[in-house]
Every structure is written in structure tokens, then in C-alpha cells.
Design a protein around this motif. Sequence first.
Motif, mmCIF file in Angstrom:
data_model
loop_
_atom_site.group_PDB
_atom_site.id
_atom_site.type_symbol
_atom_site.label_atom_id
_atom_site.label_comp_id
_atom_site.label_asym_id
_atom_site.label_seq_id
_atom_site.Cartn_x
_atom_site.Cartn_y
_atom_site.Cartn_z
ATOM 1 N N VAL A 43 0.840 -1.204 0.000
ATOM 2 C CA VAL A 43 0.000 0.000 0.000
ATOM 3 C C VAL A 43 0.877 1.255 0.000
ATOM 4 O O VAL A 43 0.607 2.211 -0.727
ATOM 5 C CB VAL A 43 -0.981 -0.006 1.191
ATOM 6 N N GLY A 44 1.932 1.244 0.810
ATOM 7 C CA GLY A 44 2.837 2.396 0.870
ATOM 8 C C GLY A 44 3.528 2.658 -0.451
ATOM 9 O O GLY A 44 3.734 3.815 -0.841
ATOM 10 N N PHE A 49 4.047 6.070 -4.939
ATOM 11 C CA PHE A 49 4.119 6.248 -6.388
ATOM 12 C C PHE A 49 3.157 7.342 -6.847
ATOM 13 O O PHE A 49 3.537 8.228 -7.614
ATOM 14 C CB PHE A 49 3.813 4.921 -7.087
ATOM 15 N N VAL A 50 1.936 7.295 -6.369
ATOM 16 C CA VAL A 50 0.937 8.308 -6.736
ATOM 17 C C VAL A 50 1.374 9.682 -6.226
ATOM 18 O O VAL A 50 1.299 10.685 -6.948
ATOM 19 C CB VAL A 50 -0.461 7.920 -6.203
ATOM 20 N N GLY A 56 5.652 15.335 -8.971
ATOM 21 C CA GLY A 56 6.443 15.521 -10.191
ATOM 22 C C GLY A 56 5.695 16.277 -11.270
ATOM 23 O O GLY A 56 6.265 17.131 -11.966
ATOM 24 N N PHE A 57 4.406 15.985 -11.417
ATOM 25 C CA PHE A 57 3.578 16.673 -12.403
ATOM 26 C C PHE A 57 3.484 18.157 -12.073
ATOM 27 O O PHE A 57 3.646 19.016 -12.946
ATOM 28 C CB PHE A 57 2.180 16.031 -12.425
ATOM 29 N N ILE A 78 6.650 11.399 6.111
ATOM 30 C CA ILE A 78 5.589 11.669 7.099
ATOM 31 C C ILE A 78 4.296 10.997 6.668
ATOM 32 O O ILE A 78 3.576 10.428 7.496
ATOM 33 C CB ILE A 78 5.417 13.183 7.297
ATOM 34 N N LEU A 79 4.004 11.026 5.372
ATOM 35 C CA LEU A 79 2.811 10.361 4.844
ATOM 36 C C LEU A 79 2.863 8.856 5.125
ATOM 37 O O LEU A 79 1.889 8.253 5.562
ATOM 38 C CB LEU A 79 2.689 10.626 3.342
ATOM 39 N N GLY A 80 4.030 8.246 4.904
ATOM 40 C CA GLY A 80 4.200 6.820 5.166
ATOM 41 C C GLY A 80 4.051 6.478 6.637
ATOM 42 O O GLY A 80 3.403 5.491 7.004
ATOM 43 N N LEU A 81 4.639 7.294 7.502
ATOM 44 C CA LEU A 81 4.519 7.077 8.942
ATOM 45 C C LEU A 81 3.068 7.217 9.379
ATOM 46 O O LEU A 81 2.554 6.389 10.139
ATOM 47 C CB LEU A 81 5.398 8.073 9.705
#
Length: 165
Positions: A43-44, A49-50, A56-57, A78-81
Amino acid sequence: MTNVPPPPPVWDAQPSAAAATRYGGFWIRVVAYLLDGVLLYVVGTVVGFVFGLVVGFVWHFVGVPATAQTIARIGGGILGLGLGILYFAVLESSERGATLGKRAVGLRVVTDQGQRLTFANAFGRYFAKIVSLLVLGIGFLMVAFTDRKRGLHDMMAGTLVIHNR
């Protein structure tokens, strides 16, 4: 003869008077944690990736300095944590009282009185795991040697891991 579906599984943490409470031991908890780890990794990876595509976009069209890239990497961490914290806290405080890995091996997390965890209790238990890790992992190894199979984080949070099957 009619086809009557079987009753739903019982997730009640209260054992019957005839049955003794079975605590989740060290190795079955390791298996549950590995299952959770694989799930969170997958999931992470997708979420990262998204997140990377979106950032990047935006950078491609806005033009962002290199320092913003560092900030984005920190934001991704931080998002992953946050994803991990929410996964454990939300699922362990849910009606079923278990992450998907614990459910797969038939475990449930309850308070030391056998009640469902509150979100705050599950949230605190997550951070107590950091303490279990910081003492050279001994807090986790305690599960193998204590009478109710409790790690340091379980003792700090006032929780038990029990079999629900």
C-alpha cells in the motif's frame, strides 16, 4: 431443506466460563506483524508512487527549486509514517480489534480487562512499540517470557493479545 448461511464469526473478547483465555505468543505475533508489514509495504509503495507522480507533475509545470524536493521527500516520509500509525490504531480499535495480519492468524488486541480498545489506547500502543524497539528489541522479546504473553508495549498500554478462535 433450505440453505441457511452459517452465523457470522463471533469476535467477542470475553471467553466463556469454561474456556481459558489463550494469549497470542511470540511467534504467531511475528507472523501477524510480517503479514501487516507486507500489506503496508504494498500500500505504501502505491501511495508513494501516486504521491511522486502528483508532485512531479506539479513541479514540471511550476518549476520548483531543489530544496522543495527535500521537503517533498520529508513529506513522503511523514505520509508513510501516518499511514502506518492509522493502520494499526484504527484497526486495533475497530470492532474486530485486530489488524489484517492479526485477523489472519486469529488474534485480537483487547484491554487487560478484555474490553475493546479505544482509538487513543491503540494510538498509544503504537508509540509504546517504539519504546519496545529502543531497548534493543527486548520489549518485544518479553512476549516469549511473560505469563500473559505481554510485551513492554502491551504493559505500557494496558493491553493483551488473545486468540479469538
